[in-house]
Design a protein around this motif. Structure first.
Motif, mmCIF file in Angstrom:
data_model
loop_
_atom_site.group_PDB
_atom_site.id
_atom_site.type_symbol
_atom_site.label_atom_id
_atom_site.label_comp_id
_atom_site.label_asym_id
_atom_site.label_seq_id
_atom_site.Cartn_x
_atom_site.Cartn_y
_atom_site.Cartn_z
ATOM 1 N N VAL A 106 -5.452 -17.906 -46.817
ATOM 2 C CA VAL A 106 -5.713 -18.966 -45.838
ATOM 3 C C VAL A 106 -6.104 -20.225 -46.602
ATOM 4 O O VAL A 106 -7.000 -20.189 -47.460
ATOM 5 N N LEU A 107 -5.435 -21.307 -46.294
ATOM 6 C CA LEU A 107 -5.740 -22.620 -46.856
ATOM 7 C C LEU A 107 -6.300 -23.456 -45.722
ATOM 8 O O LEU A 107 -5.726 -23.464 -44.627
ATOM 9 N N THR A 108 -7.387 -24.161 -45.957
ATOM 10 C CA THR A 108 -7.969 -24.898 -44.834
ATOM 11 C C THR A 108 -8.784 -26.109 -45.286
ATOM 12 O O THR A 108 -9.510 -26.050 -46.275
ATOM 13 N N ASN A 109 -8.607 -27.174 -44.554
ATOM 14 C CA ASN A 109 -9.425 -28.382 -44.700
ATOM 15 C C ASN A 109 -10.035 -28.650 -43.328
ATOM 16 O O ASN A 109 -9.590 -29.531 -42.591
ATOM 17 N N PRO A 110 -11.061 -27.863 -42.961
ATOM 18 C CA PRO A 110 -11.643 -27.997 -41.624
ATOM 19 C C PRO A 110 -12.531 -29.227 -41.541
ATOM 20 O O PRO A 110 -12.914 -29.809 -42.565
ATOM 21 N N PRO A 111 -12.881 -29.655 -40.338
ATOM 22 C CA PRO A 111 -13.864 -30.740 -40.207
ATOM 23 C C PRO A 111 -15.180 -30.296 -40.851
ATOM 24 O O PRO A 111 -15.689 -29.220 -40.542
ATOM 25 N N TYR A 112 -15.724 -31.115 -41.754
ATOM 26 C CA TYR A 112 -16.948 -30.711 -42.445
ATOM 27 C C TYR A 112 -17.949 -31.855 -42.633
ATOM 28 O O TYR A 112 -18.953 -31.708 -43.319
ATOM 29 N N VAL A 113 -17.701 -32.998 -42.002
ATOM 30 C CA VAL A 113 -18.602 -34.139 -42.149
ATOM 31 C C VAL A 113 -19.750 -34.010 -41.137
ATOM 32 O O VAL A 113 -19.500 -33.746 -39.958
ATOM 33 N N PRO A 114 -21.003 -34.174 -41.561
ATOM 34 C CA PRO A 114 -22.115 -34.148 -40.597
ATOM 35 C C PRO A 114 -21.902 -35.171 -39.484
ATOM 36 O O PRO A 114 -21.336 -36.244 -39.712
ATOM 37 N N ALA A 115 -22.382 -34.846 -38.289
ATOM 38 C CA ALA A 115 -22.156 -35.697 -37.116
ATOM 39 C C ALA A 115 -22.651 -37.126 -37.343
ATOM 40 O O ALA A 115 -21.968 -38.099 -37.004
ATOM 41 N N SER A 116 -23.846 -37.277 -37.919
ATOM 42 C CA SER A 116 -24.402 -38.617 -38.115
ATOM 43 C C SER A 116 -23.578 -39.416 -39.108
ATOM 44 O O SER A 116 -23.382 -40.631 -38.937
ATOM 45 N N LEU A 117 -23.067 -38.751 -40.151
ATOM 46 C CA LEU A 117 -22.227 -39.436 -41.134
ATOM 47 C C LEU A 117 -20.876 -39.795 -40.529
ATOM 48 O O LEU A 117 -20.308 -40.849 -40.850
ATOM 49 N N THR A 118 -20.374 -38.944 -39.646
ATOM 50 C CA THR A 118 -19.119 -39.244 -38.944
ATOM 51 C C THR A 118 -19.265 -40.529 -38.145
ATOM 52 O O THR A 118 -18.366 -41.378 -38.132
#
Length: 311
Positions: free
Chosen positions: A206-218
């Motif tokens: 499995v290759l994955t680039n999931p959402p990983y940015v903290p909400a406040s930083l987003t």
């Protein structure tokens, strides 16, 4: 207005862009169909009125913060040209680290399993840039015979994103002008799913680039008008689509990692992009899900970026 005059006008307008000179060159190249050398050689030539209108509109949109890739509709990634819209995250150079390692690990696994075809899932595929770059590279660079290439399943929760991925697959895999072969298209399929909800089977990788940015930083990132989809950035969304109480960018990975444990076959592996600020948290989650022999690969700025784990 000549090309030279346009360049000067554009430079004065794009004072907020950190890459104004490059932006201008890309616009001229894309909308006028000129190479870098031709732009220099034709500097004193007049820009056709209809083209000038398009270029000036591009400048206006860039001033608002919209990325160049969304304006031109194209972004180069791993040496391949990808079609992009605000429905998908713009492919980033750091993600090429994941692709490079995936090509190497899969090539080894293909050679170690001569009697069967491997299966690979690209979870949270977006534009499809990870899976398609890996597949093209195995075929073109590693010279894996077409009949030995893995079968790829490209998955995303977003229907518009999957449409972009399909378009890129048709262009990169099926277009003979791009070195494509219609048989390559038979190695990919597309499934809309909330993580593995619609996939009741296992994969070799499995290759994955999931959402990983903290909400406040987003929130901070999106203030500049870049218009990238929050769905592809904010990692603090629950499995039901609600905002979690966490602000570490790991909520989606907390749901994804146990599912990886269930959907990766024994002897398989995963490669996941995440942030330097939550890499160790993601690694701990991978151990809890039963993965071992983890490795962390750094990006172009020597930041921890890609996590590897074996089952």
């Amino acid at each position: 207005m000549t090309i030279q005059e346009f360049k000067q006008q554009a430079k004065n307008l794009l004072t907020n862009s950190p890459s104004a000179a490059l932006d201008i060159e890309i616009f001229l190249s894309h909308f006028l169909g000129l190479s870098k050398t031709q732009i220099l050689m034709k500097a004193k030539e007049e820009i056709p009125a209809e083209k000038l209108t398009i270029l000036e509109d591009a400048l206006t949109r860039r001033q608002s913060g919209l990325p160049v890739a969304y304006i031109t509709g194209h972004k180069e990634f791993y040496g391949y040209d990808y079609f992009v819209t605000p429905s998908v995250l713009i492919p980033k150079p750091d993600t090429e680290i994941l692709v490079e390692n995936a090509v190497n690990f899969l090539y080894e696994k293909i050679n170690a399993n001569p009697d069967r075809i491997l299966t690979v899932c690209d979870m949270c595929t977006g534009s499809g840039c990870i899976a398609l770059s890996v597949l093209k590279s195995l075929y073109e660079i590693k010279k894996v015979p077409l009949e030995r290439l893995p079968k790829f399943t490209l998955v995303d929760i977003s229907a518009p994103a999957l449409e972009i991925a399909r378009k890129n697959a048709e262009n990169l895999l099926g277009n003979s002008e791009n070195g494509g072969n219609t048989k390559l298209l038979e190695r990919v399929r597309f499934i809309q799913s909330n993580l593995f909800e619609q996939l009741p089977y296992q994969f070799d990788a499995v290759l994955t680039n999931p959402p990983y940015v903290p909400a406040s930083l987003t929130d901070e990132i999106l203030k500049d008008g870049r218009s990238e989809p929050r769905l592809a950035l904010d990692g603090d969304i629950t499995i039901t689509g609600d905002h979690s109480e966490s602000d570490d960018g790991l909520e989606i990975i907390r749901n994804l990692m146990p599912q990886l444990g269930e959907h990766i076959a024994p002897g398989g592996f995963f490669l996941m992009e995440t942030g330097e600020y939550n890499m160790r948290g993601a690694e701990n989650l991978s151990y809890r899900a039963g993965f071992r022999n983890s490795q962390v690969f750094e990006d172009l700025e020597d930041q921890e970026r890609v996590l590897y784990g074996e089952k």
